[in-house]
Design a protein around this motif. Structure first.
Motif, short mmCIF file in Angstrom:
data_model
loop_
_atom_site.label_atom_id
_atom_site.label_comp_id
_atom_site.label_asym_id
_atom_site.label_seq_id
_atom_site.Cartn_x
_atom_site.Cartn_y
_atom_site.Cartn_z
N SER A 168 0.48 -1.32 -0.12
CA SER A 168 -0.60 0.04 -0.08
C SER A 168 0.80 1.15 -0.11
O SER A 168 0.67 2.33 -0.30
CB SER A 168 -1.21 0.06 1.38
OG SER A 168 0.13 0.23 2.14
N ASN A 169 1.88 1.65 0.80
CA ASN A 169 2.56 2.01 0.62
C ASN A 169 4.05 2.51 -0.33
O ASN A 169 3.90 3.77 -1.34
CB ASN A 169 4.45 2.35 1.44
CG ASN A 169 2.81 3.09 2.83
OD1 ASN A 169 2.49 4.08 3.00
ND2 ASN A 169 2.75 2.50 4.34
N LYS A 205 1.31 1.27 -5.06
CA LYS A 205 -0.13 1.77 -4.93
C LYS A 205 -1.21 1.29 -6.44
O LYS A 205 -2.29 1.10 -6.15
CB LYS A 205 0.06 3.46 -5.42
CG LYS A 205 0.64 4.20 -3.50
CD LYS A 205 0.32 5.59 -4.11
CE LYS A 205 1.26 5.84 -2.88
NZ LYS A 205 1.76 7.17 -2.81
N GLU A 242 -4.59 -0.67 -5.76
CA GLU A 242 -6.16 -0.11 -5.85
C GLU A 242 -6.72 -1.53 -6.56
O GLU A 242 -7.90 -1.57 -6.44
CB GLU A 242 -5.66 0.90 -7.25
CG GLU A 242 -5.45 2.53 -6.65
CD GLU A 242 -6.31 2.13 -5.18
OE1 GLU A 242 -6.71 2.47 -5.77
OE2 GLU A 242 -4.58 2.74 -4.51
N SER A 273 -2.90 4.58 10.08
CA SER A 273 -2.13 5.07 9.55
C SER A 273 -0.59 4.81 9.44
O SER A 273 0.10 5.29 8.62
CB SER A 273 -1.96 6.02 11.13
OG SER A 273 -1.09 4.92 11.80
N SER A 299 -1.38 4.00 5.11
CA SER A 299 -1.54 4.66 4.54
C SER A 299 -0.99 6.00 4.07
O SER A 299 -0.20 7.02 3.83
CB SER A 299 -2.79 5.91 4.72
OG SER A 299 -3.08 6.04 5.84
N LYS A 300 0.43 5.77 5.23
CA LYS A 300 1.82 7.15 5.17
C LYS A 300 1.95 7.08 4.22
O LYS A 300 2.28 8.74 4.43
CB LYS A 300 2.76 6.30 5.86
CG LYS A 300 3.88 6.80 6.51
CD LYS A 300 5.66 6.54 6.54
CE LYS A 300 6.01 7.54 7.05
NZ LYS A 300 7.54 6.77 7.49
N GLU A 301 1.68 6.64 2.86
CA GLU A 301 2.32 7.41 1.49
C GLU A 301 1.54 7.25 0.56
O GLU A 301 1.77 7.98 -0.88
CB GLU A 301 3.23 6.47 1.11
CG GLU A 301 5.14 5.84 1.61
CD GLU A 301 5.57 7.26 1.88
OE1 GLU A 301 5.70 8.51 0.59
OE2 GLU A 301 6.92 7.30 2.70
N GLY A 302 0.13 7.36 1.61
CA GLY A 302 -0.82 8.54 0.56
C GLY A 302 -1.92 7.14 0.04
O GLY A 302 -2.74 7.60 -1.08
N ALA A 303 -2.07 5.98 0.43
CA ALA A 303 -2.63 4.28 -0.03
C ALA A 303 -4.21 5.54 -0.38
O ALA A 303 -4.50 5.46 1.32
CB ALA A 303 -2.85 3.24 0.75
N ASN A 304 -5.06 5.35 -0.45
CA ASN A 304 -5.96 6.02 -0.32
C ASN A 304 -7.26 5.22 -0.20
O ASN A 304 -8.97 4.85 -0.07
CB ASN A 304 -7.36 6.77 -1.52
CG ASN A 304 -7.09 5.58 -2.94
OD1 ASN A 304 -7.01 4.83 -3.03
ND2 ASN A 304 -6.85 6.14 -3.82
#
Length: 244
Positions: A66-67, A70, A74, A110, A113-118
């Motif tokens: 997830s980091n 990406k 998805e 948290s 999703s550190k690198e922006g995984a949505n």
């Protein structure tokens, strides 16, 4: 281990998310062997921490993908298939995941999703006890709403049940409210998928099941979505592998 995987493990230790600062040697060896591409068989005594030998690779894989990948993250699909011979063991594992991935303070998400995984990592138990067999049904959804409300919301023991991982990791009020209207709707903040139809619609990253149910799932058209999505995810990258 790679620097990224060490950092992930350090963060899981810091947040007390199922990883220990002073692990047993067989737990360390298991994750090292896993990331060197080997298959693992662990045999130790009861209570010596065999679960962590496969749980740590699952947790670190989910966070790593997830980091750092990406695009593949998805795509829905089963990343880890946790297979058990008995339902009692399945329920125990479900409780562990609720207290780690589904923790109320969103500590796992948290990190994930550190690198922006949505989207958050999701898990689900798919056995004969999972409500309910057959196609999505308006009246059956309304009946399920009553059962869930009585079992999880209208009980004096709800807080105690939550502490021991017996309450599903999802927005229960929202899910039950929609069920009352005959609908099954997964909230974007739900870590757990609770019903069969939910998992047929939104494929869990971690599927917990038993031998008998897996056999049915591999044959019945109603569960085709699990395998179609997983195949699509596997084909997206050579790094994507199903962890059994």
């Amino acid at each position: 281990l790679s620097t990224q995987h060490k950092q992930i493990l350090d963060k899981l230790i810091e947040e007390k998310l199922g990883v220990f600062k002073t692990p047993f040697s067989h737990q360390v060896e298991a994750i090292e062997k896993y990331y060197s591409g080997e298959n693992i068989l662990v045999t130790t005594g009861t209570g010596s921490g065999k679960t962590e030998c496969f749980l740590w690779p699952i947790l670190t894989d989910l966070i790593y993908e997830s980091n750092y990948s990406k695009q593949t993250w998805e795509q829905e699909g089963i990343r880890a298939l946790v297979l058990y011979p008995m339902n009692a063991l399945v329920s125990d594992q479900l409780g562990r995941l609720r207290k780690i991935i589904g923790r109320e303070d969103d500590a796992f998400y948290s990190i994930q999703s550190k690198e922006g995984a949505n989207r958050r990592a999701r898990f689900g138990m798919y056995t004969g006890r999972t409500p309910y067999a057959g196609k999505n049904d308006y009246d059956a959804n309304k009946r399920l709403a009553k059962i869930m409300k009585k079992s999880y919301l209208d009980t004096k023991a709800s807080e105690e049940l939550k502490k021991i991982g017996r309450i599903p990791s999802k927005d229960m009020n929202s899910f039950i409210s929609n069920l009352k209207n005959g609908l099954q709707i997964t909230n974007e903040k739900d870590s757990e998928l609770y019903t069969r139809y939910e998992m047929q619609t939104v494929c869990p990253d971690i599927l917990i099941t038993n031998y008998s149910m897996l056999e049915y799932m591999l044959m019945r058209p109603i569960e085709d979505s699990f395998w179609n999505k997983t195949i699509k995810w596997l084909n997206m990258s050579d790094e994507n592998k199903l962890l059994l």
